[in-house]
Design a protein around this motif. Structure first.
Motif, mmCIF file in Angstrom:
data_model
loop_
_atom_site.group_PDB
_atom_site.id
_atom_site.type_symbol
_atom_site.label_atom_id
_atom_site.label_comp_id
_atom_site.label_asym_id
_atom_site.label_seq_id
_atom_site.Cartn_x
_atom_site.Cartn_y
_atom_site.Cartn_z
ATOM 1 N N PRO A 138 0.988 -0.889 -0.036
ATOM 2 C CA PRO A 138 -0.215 -0.195 0.065
ATOM 3 C C PRO A 138 1.244 1.259 0.312
ATOM 4 O O PRO A 138 -0.066 1.721 -0.486
ATOM 5 C CB PRO A 138 -1.056 -0.271 1.600
ATOM 6 C CG PRO A 138 -1.246 -1.593 1.755
ATOM 7 C CD PRO A 138 0.203 -2.087 1.009
ATOM 8 N N GLU A 139 1.744 1.071 0.219
ATOM 9 C CA GLU A 139 2.669 2.061 0.440
ATOM 10 C C GLU A 139 3.741 2.694 -0.658
ATOM 11 O O GLU A 139 4.103 3.879 -1.206
ATOM 12 C CB GLU A 139 4.473 1.775 1.691
ATOM 13 C CG GLU A 139 3.793 2.128 2.967
ATOM 14 C CD GLU A 139 2.753 0.656 3.378
ATOM 15 O OE1 GLU A 139 3.758 0.123 2.650
ATOM 16 O OE2 GLU A 139 1.869 0.941 4.064
ATOM 17 N N VAL A 140 3.539 1.440 -1.847
ATOM 18 C CA VAL A 140 4.252 1.697 -3.369
ATOM 19 C C VAL A 140 3.727 2.743 -4.008
ATOM 20 O O VAL A 140 2.773 2.705 -4.139
ATOM 21 C CB VAL A 140 4.726 0.129 -3.794
ATOM 22 C CG1 VAL A 140 5.219 0.314 -5.191
ATOM 23 C CG2 VAL A 140 6.027 -0.190 -2.965
ATOM 24 N N VAL A 141 4.127 3.627 -4.506
ATOM 25 C CA VAL A 141 4.020 4.674 -5.415
ATOM 26 C C VAL A 141 4.093 3.889 -6.703
ATOM 27 O O VAL A 141 5.879 4.811 -7.405
ATOM 28 C CB VAL A 141 3.986 5.800 -4.547
ATOM 29 C CG1 VAL A 141 2.794 6.376 -5.988
ATOM 30 C CG2 VAL A 141 3.751 6.530 -3.593
ATOM 31 N N ILE A 142 3.952 3.848 -7.256
ATOM 32 C CA ILE A 142 4.181 3.383 -9.152
ATOM 33 C C ILE A 142 3.901 4.430 -10.371
ATOM 34 O O ILE A 142 3.169 5.598 -9.583
ATOM 35 C CB ILE A 142 3.438 2.358 -9.969
ATOM 36 C CG1 ILE A 142 3.965 0.932 -9.166
ATOM 37 C CG2 ILE A 142 3.449 2.404 -11.338
ATOM 38 C CD1 ILE A 142 3.065 -0.141 -9.604
ATOM 39 N N ASP A 143 5.555 5.235 -10.642
ATOM 40 C CA ASP A 143 4.907 6.506 -11.504
ATOM 41 C C ASP A 143 5.779 6.041 -12.158
ATOM 42 O O ASP A 143 6.278 5.019 -13.259
ATOM 43 C CB ASP A 143 5.903 7.307 -10.475
ATOM 44 C CG ASP A 143 7.337 7.217 -10.376
ATOM 45 O OD1 ASP A 143 7.749 5.886 -10.837
ATOM 46 O OD2 ASP A 143 7.275 8.356 -9.723
ATOM 47 N N GLU A 144 5.775 7.650 -13.516
ATOM 48 C CA GLU A 144 6.337 7.654 -15.058
ATOM 49 C C GLU A 144 7.531 6.906 -15.027
ATOM 50 O O GLU A 144 7.980 6.566 -15.949
ATOM 51 C CB GLU A 144 6.459 8.685 -15.268
ATOM 52 C CG GLU A 144 4.706 9.119 -16.144
ATOM 53 C CD GLU A 144 4.104 9.778 -14.788
ATOM 54 O OE1 GLU A 144 4.582 9.265 -13.615
ATOM 55 O OE2 GLU A 144 3.010 9.894 -14.364
ATOM 56 N N THR A 145 8.889 6.520 -13.896
ATOM 57 C CA THR A 145 9.598 6.259 -14.020
ATOM 58 C C THR A 145 10.006 3.851 -14.195
ATOM 59 O O THR A 145 11.401 4.084 -14.703
ATOM 60 C CB THR A 145 10.894 6.386 -13.016
ATOM 61 O OG1 THR A 145 10.517 5.881 -11.477
ATOM 62 C CG2 THR A 145 10.870 7.853 -12.633
#
Ligand code: NDP
Length: 320
Positions: A138-145
């Motif tokens: 739940p803490e992981v933030v997926i982004d454009e990288t």
């Protein structure tokens, strides 16, 4: 301005064509079957279509097929790519059209750019971002990288995900080699109003929940409204500083939560009661909403997107 939309018959593309016409664009729309009314009628009756919509026949697998549709355009939106879940031959049904098709369309663009500078927006997917061995909590933030890992996709037999991953990879490589300006839009599962008369895969996933199946799968998905996806494509074309990739996700929810929301909205519908397995629920994760802010997108909330989807599904008799 004149722009090209590939795969214009499809769910995402039809909504994009609608918005482009509303905004005064002239649209060169490529379709596979221009003589099949089921693939064109909904486009031809859009406001502005009579004056500013032109259909072109093109197939992803035919080299040079997109030359005429792309030529003379100020921008190109490449959305055509098969989105299928059950396939018998992933290579020919998914990977080749996605990969060769992308290179074909970009090839036509690079020929056309000798005449005019063209900005190309590629409809990629969160499928090309989020599928790798990195842990999800739940803490992981997926982004454009983030990039999906083709080996992981193969191991998990995620063929559609693989097709989008390879197509996007190839697009960036091609763009770099040719010094070409491309932007990718990477949406999660897209829902909202269906303009086309056929049932596309992402809307079908909602239809399946409403068809009285007993269980829902133990999985997490991101969701976004097709109107936001269409708008993001246009903003990525219009905003000169737009570059790179843009993840588009309004909500990330477990299927159990999705069913709860649908139950609240449609108390009398026969929704699945339980999870398909008794393992712990798949862990959720987040997808960054930071970069997409620069495109000025204010997401339509999931509840509203679901209501628009169900309304469309009912209107077209895909569900009761
Ligand atoms: P649809 O199935 O509604 O549309 C797919 C389009 O691709 C159709 O117009 C189809 O043409 C065209 N196409 C497929 N194969 C070929 C081919 N060989 N030659 C020419 N055209 C072809 O899907 P969506 O609208 O959902 O998807 C559109 C794009 O958005 C795809 O790139 C998909 O990967 C991407 N996307 C979709 C998401 C979603 O949840 N819907 C999420 C993230 C990305 P025809 O109508 O003739 O079959």
């Amino acid at each position: 301005k004149t722009v090209c939309v590939t795969g214009a018959s499809g769910f995402v593309a039809s909504n994009l064509v609608k918005l482009l016409l509303e905004q005064g664009y002239s649209v060169k729309a490529s379709v596979r079957s221009p003589n099949n009314p089921a693939k064109t009628e909904h486009l031809l009756k859009l406001d502005g279509a009579k004056e500013r919509l032109h259909l072109f026949k093109a197939d992803l697998l035919e080299e040079g097929s997109f030359d005429a549709a792309v030529n003379g355009c100020d921008g190109v939106f490449h959305t055509a790519s098969p989105f299928l879940t059950a396939v018998s031959d992933p290579q020919t049904e998914l990977i080749e059209p996605a990969l060769k098709g992308t290179l074909n369309v970009l090839g036509s663009c690079s020929k056309a750019s000798s005449v005019k500078r063209v900005v190309r927006v590629l409809t990629s997917s969160l499928a090309a971002v989020a599928f790798n061995t990195r842990p999800k909590t739940p803490e992981v933030v997926i982004d454009e990288t983030w990039f999906s890992d083709p080996d992981f996709c193969k191991e998990m037999k995620l063929w559609y995900v693989l097709s989008k991953t390879l197509a996007e990879e190839a697009a960036w490589k091609f763009a770099e080699e040719k010094g070409m300006d491309i932007v990718t839009i990477n949406p999660a599962m897209v829902i909202g109003p269906l303009l086309q008369p056929t049932l596309n895969t992402s809307a079908e996933s909602i239809a399946n929940l409403l068809k009285g199946s007993e269980t829902y799968s133990n999985s997490i998905s991101g969701w976004v409204n097709v109107k936001d996806v269409a708008n993001a494509h246009i903003q990525a074309f219009e905003i000169p500083s737009a570059s790179g990739r843009y993840c588009l996700v309004e909500s990330v929810v477990h299927n159990s939560e999705l069913v709860q929301i649908l139950k609240k909205l449609y108390p009398s519908s026969q929704l699945p009661q339980k999870c398909a397995d008794d393992k712990p629920f798949a862990p959720t994760f987040q997808v960054s909403k930071e970069k997409v802010k620069s495109l000025g997108i204010e997401y339509i909330p999931l509840e509203q997107s679901l209501m628009e989807t169900v309304e469309s599904l009912r209107e077209k008799n895909f569900v009761q």
